[in-house]
Design a protein around this motif. Sequence first.
Motif, PDB file in Angstrom:
ATOM      1  N   ILE A   5       0.886  -1.165   0.000  1.00 26.62           N
ATOM      2  CA  ILE A   5       0.000   0.000   0.000  1.00 26.62           C
ATOM      3  C   ILE A   5       0.923   1.213   0.000  1.00 26.62           C
ATOM      4  O   ILE A   5       1.807   1.332   0.852  1.00 26.62           O
ATOM      5  CB  ILE A   5      -0.898   0.012   1.254  1.00 26.62           C
ATOM      6  N   VAL A   6       0.761   2.085  -0.991  1.00 26.31           N
ATOM      7  CA  VAL A   6       1.634   3.256  -1.096  1.00 26.31           C
ATOM      8  C   VAL A   6       1.343   4.207   0.056  1.00 26.31           C
ATOM      9  O   VAL A   6       0.200   4.634   0.255  1.00 26.31           O
ATOM     10  CB  VAL A   6       1.455   3.979  -2.453  1.00 26.31           C
ATOM     11  N   LYS A   7       2.401   4.509   0.800  1.00 29.82           N
ATOM     12  CA  LYS A   7       2.253   5.393   1.952  1.00 29.82           C
ATOM     13  C   LYS A   7       2.441   6.836   1.488  1.00 29.82           C
ATOM     14  O   LYS A   7       3.481   7.191   0.938  1.00 29.82           O
ATOM     15  CB  LYS A   7       3.319   5.032   2.991  1.00 29.82           C
ATOM     16  N   TYR A   8       1.423   7.636   1.673  1.00 36.78           N
ATOM     17  CA  TYR A   8       1.549   9.080   1.440  1.00 36.78           C
ATOM     18  C   TYR A   8       0.502   9.726   2.342  1.00 36.78           C
ATOM     19  O   TYR A   8      -0.112   9.040   3.150  1.00 36.78           O
ATOM     20  CB  TYR A   8       1.395   9.427  -0.047  1.00 36.78           C
ATOM     21  N   GLY A  11      -5.734   9.377   4.062  1.00 32.24           N
ATOM     22  CA  GLY A  11      -6.352   9.038   5.335  1.00 32.24           C
ATOM     23  C   GLY A  11      -6.894   7.638   5.545  1.00 32.24           C
ATOM     24  O   GLY A  11      -7.282   7.308   6.637  1.00 32.24           O
ATOM     25  N   ASN A  12      -6.951   6.779   4.510  1.00 31.88           N
ATOM     26  CA  ASN A  12      -7.659   5.509   4.716  1.00 31.88           C
ATOM     27  C   ASN A  12      -6.751   4.279   4.701  1.00 31.88           C
ATOM     28  O   ASN A  12      -7.200   3.170   4.482  1.00 31.88           O
ATOM     29  CB  ASN A  12      -8.786   5.347   3.692  1.00 31.88           C
ATOM     30  N   VAL A  13      -5.457   4.470   4.949  1.00 30.81           N
ATOM     31  CA  VAL A  13      -4.494   3.369   4.883  1.00 30.81           C
ATOM     32  C   VAL A  13      -4.858   2.245   5.862  1.00 30.81           C
ATOM     33  O   VAL A  13      -4.884   1.067   5.498  1.00 30.81           O
ATOM     34  CB  VAL A  13      -3.060   3.875   5.148  1.00 30.81           C
ATOM     35  N   PRO A  45      -4.115   4.163  -1.950  1.00 28.38           N
ATOM     36  CA  PRO A  45      -5.355   4.550  -1.273  1.00 28.38           C
ATOM     37  C   PRO A  45      -5.575   6.057  -1.405  1.00 28.38           C
ATOM     38  O   PRO A  45      -4.877   6.715  -2.175  1.00 28.38           O
ATOM     39  CB  PRO A  45      -5.079   4.154   0.181  1.00 28.38           C
ATOM     40  N   GLY A  46      -6.517   6.599  -0.662  1.00 26.86           N
ATOM     41  CA  GLY A  46      -6.629   8.042  -0.730  1.00 26.86           C
ATOM     42  C   GLY A  46      -7.882   8.624  -0.133  1.00 26.86           C
ATOM     43  O   GLY A  46      -8.981   8.269  -0.502  1.00 26.86           O
ATOM     44  N   VAL A  47      -7.672   9.485   0.829  1.00 24.67           N
ATOM     45  CA  VAL A  47      -8.706  10.380   1.328  1.00 24.67           C
ATOM     46  C   VAL A  47      -7.930  11.652   1.571  1.00 24.67           C
ATOM     47  O   VAL A  47      -6.928  11.642   2.271  1.00 24.67           O
ATOM     48  CB  VAL A  47      -9.310   9.877   2.660  1.00 24.67           C
ATOM     49  N   GLY A  48      -8.345  12.738   0.953  1.00 21.63           N
ATOM     50  CA  GLY A  48      -7.565  13.960   1.159  1.00 21.63           C
ATOM     51  C   GLY A  48      -7.729  14.911  -0.001  1.00 21.63           C
ATOM     52  O   GLY A  48      -8.715  14.857  -0.732  1.00 21.63           O
ATOM     53  N   ILE A  76      -7.754   3.901  -4.992  1.00 22.78           N
ATOM     54  CA  ILE A  76      -9.025   3.976  -4.273  1.00 22.78           C
ATOM     55  C   ILE A  76      -9.364   5.436  -3.974  1.00 22.78           C
ATOM     56  O   ILE A  76      -8.537   6.157  -3.406  1.00 22.78           O
ATOM     57  CB  ILE A  76      -8.952   3.170  -2.948  1.00 22.78           C
ATOM     58  N   CYS A  77     -10.555   5.867  -4.348  1.00 18.54           N
ATOM     59  CA  CYS A  77     -11.071   7.216  -4.084  1.00 18.54           C
ATOM     60  C   CYS A  77     -10.108   8.277  -4.629  1.00 18.54           C
ATOM     61  O   CYS A  77      -9.921   8.371  -5.828  1.00 18.54           O
ATOM     62  CB  CYS A  77     -11.387   7.390  -2.591  1.00 18.54           C
ATOM     63  N   LEU A  78      -9.458   9.053  -3.765  1.00 21.71           N
ATOM     64  CA  LEU A  78      -8.498  10.055  -4.246  1.00 21.71           C
ATOM     65  C   LEU A  78      -7.400   9.373  -5.058  1.00 21.71           C
ATOM     66  O   LEU A  78      -6.904   9.924  -6.032  1.00 21.71           O
ATOM     67  CB  LEU A  78      -7.896  10.830  -3.068  1.00 21.71           C
ATOM     68  N   GLY A  79      -7.049   8.144  -4.670  1.00 15.18           N
ATOM     69  CA  GLY A  79      -6.033   7.387  -5.418  1.00 15.18           C
ATOM     70  C   GLY A  79      -6.413   7.230  -6.880  1.00 15.18           C
ATOM     71  O   GLY A  79      -5.575   7.345  -7.775  1.00 15.18           O
TER      72      GLY A  79
END
Length: 195
Positions: A5-8, A11-13, A45-48, A76-79
Motif C-alpha cells: 500500500i503506497v504510503k503518502y 487518510g484511509n491506509v 489509497p486516498g482520502v484527502g 481507491i477514491c483520491l487514489g
Amino acid sequence: MKITIVKYNAGNVQSVLYALQRIGYNAVVTADPEEINQADKVILPGVGQAGSAMEYLKERGLDEVIVNLKQPILGICLGMQLMCRRSEEGDTPCLGIFDEEVMKFQSPQLKVPQIGWNTVYDLKSDLFAGMKENSFIYLVHGYYASVGTHTIAKANYIREYSTALQKDNFYGVQFHPEKSADAGELILKNFIEKI
C-alpha cells in the motif's frame, strides 16, 4: 503474494489494511520505491486533497514510480482521481494514466460531497467478477471522474460518472471497497486473485 500500500498523506491506509486482513491477506505500507516495484500488487489509497497529495508523491519521486509500474495497481477514491489527467481541486495536474478529468459536483439541491451508499452499474471487468449489477458501494467524494474510454463501472449522483476506471494494469475505484461490506471485499479479493 506481496501486496504493498503506497504510503503518502492519505487518510484511509489503516482501513484498507484491515479490509485485506479480513479476506486473508497482509500488506506492507511503504513509500520505498524499491518495495513498491517488487510488489505483486500495489494499492494507492486516498482520502484527502489532490494538490497536497500530488505534491507529496512528487517530492518523493513516487509519481514516476507509480506511472511506470507493470504489475496491477488499484487506486481507491483520491487514489483513482490522482491517476486521471487533471483535477479541478486546486487545478492540479495529476498522473495522467487515465485521460479522464476530475471535476467538482455542482448541485443546488443535493449535498456535496456525496456521502453514503449508492449503486454501481455497467460493470465491465474481472474486478467485478461475481458481483451483481446495481450492487451497493460506499462513497465519500465531492469530485468525480467523467465517463470516458477507460470507464469500467458507473454510478449516478447529480450526474452519471465513472465509479471505476481501467487502462492496462491500472485500475481505479471512486468508492471505498474497504467500507463497502461484501461487495467491497469481493472487489479486493478479485483484484488480488483474478487481476
